[in-house]
Design a protein around this motif. Structure first.
Motif, PDB file in Angstrom:
ATOM      1  N   GLY A   6      29.480  46.371  52.056  1.00  0.00           N
ATOM      2  CA  GLY A   6      29.343  46.431  50.755  1.00  0.00           C
ATOM      3  C   GLY A   6      30.827  46.336  50.150  1.00  0.00           C
ATOM      4  N   PRO A   7      30.921  45.969  48.824  1.00  0.00           N
ATOM      5  CA  PRO A   7      32.306  45.853  48.282  1.00  0.00           C
ATOM      6  C   PRO A   7      33.022  47.220  48.051  1.00  0.00           C
ATOM      7  N   SER A   8      34.412  47.101  48.139  1.00  0.00           N
ATOM      8  CA  SER A   8      35.237  48.254  48.133  1.00  0.00           C
ATOM      9  C   SER A   8      35.218  48.604  46.674  1.00  0.00           C
ATOM     10  N   LEU A   9      35.983  49.888  46.520  1.00  0.00           N
ATOM     11  CA  LEU A   9      36.058  50.454  45.232  1.00  0.00           C
ATOM     12  C   LEU A   9      36.821  49.412  44.368  1.00  0.00           C
ATOM     13  N   ARG A  10      37.867  48.926  44.861  1.00  0.00           N
ATOM     14  CA  ARG A  10      38.745  47.931  44.086  1.00  0.00           C
ATOM     15  C   ARG A  10      38.080  46.607  43.883  1.00  0.00           C
ATOM     16  N   GLU A  11      37.214  46.233  44.868  1.00  0.00           N
ATOM     17  CA  GLU A  11      36.405  44.949  44.294  1.00  0.00           C
ATOM     18  C   GLU A  11      35.609  45.142  43.175  1.00  0.00           C
ATOM     19  N   LEU A  12      34.987  46.451  43.026  1.00  0.00           N
ATOM     20  CA  LEU A  12      34.181  46.813  42.225  1.00  0.00           C
ATOM     21  C   LEU A  12      34.906  46.896  40.510  1.00  0.00           C
ATOM     22  N   VAL A  13      35.906  47.683  40.867  1.00  0.00           N
ATOM     23  CA  VAL A  13      36.822  47.551  39.381  1.00  0.00           C
ATOM     24  C   VAL A  13      37.262  46.150  38.973  1.00  0.00           C
ATOM     25  N   ILE A  14      37.607  45.388  39.989  1.00  0.00           N
ATOM     26  CA  ILE A  14      38.123  43.834  39.362  1.00  0.00           C
ATOM     27  C   ILE A  14      36.613  43.232  38.995  1.00  0.00           C
ATOM     28  N   GLN A  15      35.708  43.455  39.575  1.00  0.00           N
ATOM     29  CA  GLN A  15      34.396  42.795  38.847  1.00  0.00           C
ATOM     30  C   GLN A  15      34.064  43.454  37.510  1.00  0.00           C
ATOM     31  N   ALA A  16      34.388  44.717  37.439  1.00  0.00           N
ATOM     32  CA  ALA A  16      34.032  45.186  35.899  1.00  0.00           C
ATOM     33  C   ALA A  16      34.930  44.866  35.040  1.00  0.00           C
ATOM     34  N   LEU A  17      36.058  44.528  35.463  1.00  0.00           N
ATOM     35  CA  LEU A  17      36.865  44.178  34.335  1.00  0.00           C
ATOM     36  C   LEU A  17      37.049  42.729  34.141  1.00  0.00           C
ATOM     37  N   SER A  18      35.981  41.911  34.826  1.00  0.00           N
ATOM     38  CA  SER A  18      35.953  40.478  34.477  1.00  0.00           C
ATOM     39  C   SER A  18      34.720  40.334  33.429  1.00  0.00           C
ATOM     40  N   SER A  19      34.510  38.882  33.196  1.00  0.00           N
ATOM     41  CA  SER A  19      33.173  38.509  32.542  1.00  0.00           C
ATOM     42  C   SER A  19      31.912  38.749  33.438  1.00  0.00           C
ATOM     43  N   VAL A  20      30.717  38.725  32.755  1.00  0.00           N
ATOM     44  CA  VAL A  20      29.771  39.176  33.600  1.00  0.00           C
ATOM     45  C   VAL A  20      29.691  37.824  34.560  1.00  0.00           C
ATOM     46  N   GLU A  21      29.784  36.468  34.210  1.00  0.00           N
ATOM     47  CA  GLU A  21      29.578  35.548  35.163  1.00  0.00           C
ATOM     48  C   GLU A  21      30.784  35.507  36.347  1.00  0.00           C
ATOM     49  N   ARG A  22      31.781  35.634  35.928  1.00  0.00           N
ATOM     50  CA  ARG A  22      32.975  35.846  36.912  1.00  0.00           C
ATOM     51  C   ARG A  22      32.753  37.184  38.015  1.00  0.00           C
ATOM     52  N   GLY A  23      32.362  38.291  37.170  1.00  0.00           N
ATOM     53  CA  GLY A  23      32.320  39.401  38.088  1.00  0.00           C
ATOM     54  C   GLY A  23      31.182  39.086  39.132  1.00  0.00           C
ATOM     55  N   TYR A  24      30.146  38.613  38.910  1.00  0.00           N
ATOM     56  CA  TYR A  24      28.944  38.449  39.705  1.00  0.00           C
ATOM     57  C   TYR A  24      29.470  37.151  40.670  1.00  0.00           C
ATOM     58  N   ASP A  25      30.171  36.096  40.510  1.00  0.00           N
ATOM     59  CA  ASP A  25      30.932  35.141  41.195  1.00  0.00           C
ATOM     60  C   ASP A  25      31.418  36.104  42.466  1.00  0.00           C
ATOM     61  N   LEU A  26      32.286  36.991  42.037  1.00  0.00           N
ATOM     62  CA  LEU A  26      33.190  37.783  42.862  1.00  0.00           C
ATOM     63  C   LEU A  26      32.273  38.666  43.686  1.00  0.00           C
TER      64      LEU A  26
END
Length: 236
Positions: A6-26
């Motif tokens: 699964g994703p790391s905590l860092r990756e989840l934080v980056i996702q949450a600070l992105s747009s919905v589209e960019r977050g799900y791309d990541l």
């Protein structure tokens, strides 16, 4: 987090600070290893509830993500299966896993279909739409279905006020509202904006006839009500 894959905590934080589209791309390459992917039990219970209503012709998965909804559509639909999502990353994962389906990148508030499908499903996506956006979503699904077509999605019962889960969801929504008030672009994901009565009203306004059936395989609450229901919205 969640699992070794699964994703790391860092990756989840980056996702949450992105747009919905960019977050799900990541998140897409590791999405199926998170709790955000609809559990197989819910998919199986949905398929079991829909089976007596079929068979169906062509099927549509609205906000398809990595394509888990094909587990429901494939055994029920005799024609083409199509998934639509606005995340290119999620669609790439879906295409790799389910190459026999058709995958379309589009904003589901502006679905590019007209009476093409007999069954449409959606799993875990409604929290990504503000209440004022649901009429466009449901209107697009209505236009995409042939007369008599069916739009189905599972919905969980609201947790009781005394449960820890109630306060967890309340806290999550509060954090998301604060995040969206102070940070751009917004990331729309709320768990408490889709009560059944509001969904029923919006679906009826879009032209659907709405019923629900309990997903008995997913259990019952202490008051005897089902933990999950399947919303069945029929195009008149």
């Amino acid at each position: 987090m969640f699992s070794p894959h699964g994703p790391s905590l860092r990756e989840l934080v980056i996702q949450a600070l992105s747009s919905v589209e960019r977050g799900y791309d990541l998140l897409a390459p590791k999405f199926d290893h998170t709790p955000f992917r609809t559990p197989d039990g819910i998919l199986a219970a949905t398929a079991d509830a829909l089976r007596p209503l079929g068979p169906f012709g062509q099927g549509l998965d609205v906000c398809c993500g990595t394509g888990a909804g094909t587990q429901v559509l494939a055994p029920l639909c005799q024609g083409r299966i199509t998934g639509v999502d606005f995340s290119a990353g999620m669609l790439a994962q879906a295409r790799a896993t389910h190459p026999d389906a058709e995958w379309v990148q589009a904003d589901v508030r502006e679905l590019p279909f007209a009476e093409d499908f007999d069954l449409a499903v959606s799993f875990g996506a409604l929290g990504h739409f503000l209440p004022e956006e649901r009429p466009a979503l449901f209107g697009g699904v209505f236009r995409s279905l042939r007369p008599g077509g069916l739009f189905a999605f599972p919905i969980g019962a609201p947790p009781p006020l005394t449960s820890a889960w109630y306060w967890t969801l309340l806290g999550f929504d509060a954090v998301m509202r604060v995040r969206n008030a102070v940070w751009r672009p917004p990331f729309v994901m709320y768990y408490r904006t889709c009560p059944l009565h509001a969904l029923r009203d919006d679906l009826t306004a879009a032209g659907f006839t709405v019923t629900t059936v309990p997903l008995a395989a997913l259990g019952w609450r202490e008051d005897g009500s089902p933990r999950y229901r399947l919303v069945l919205a029929r195009k008149k």
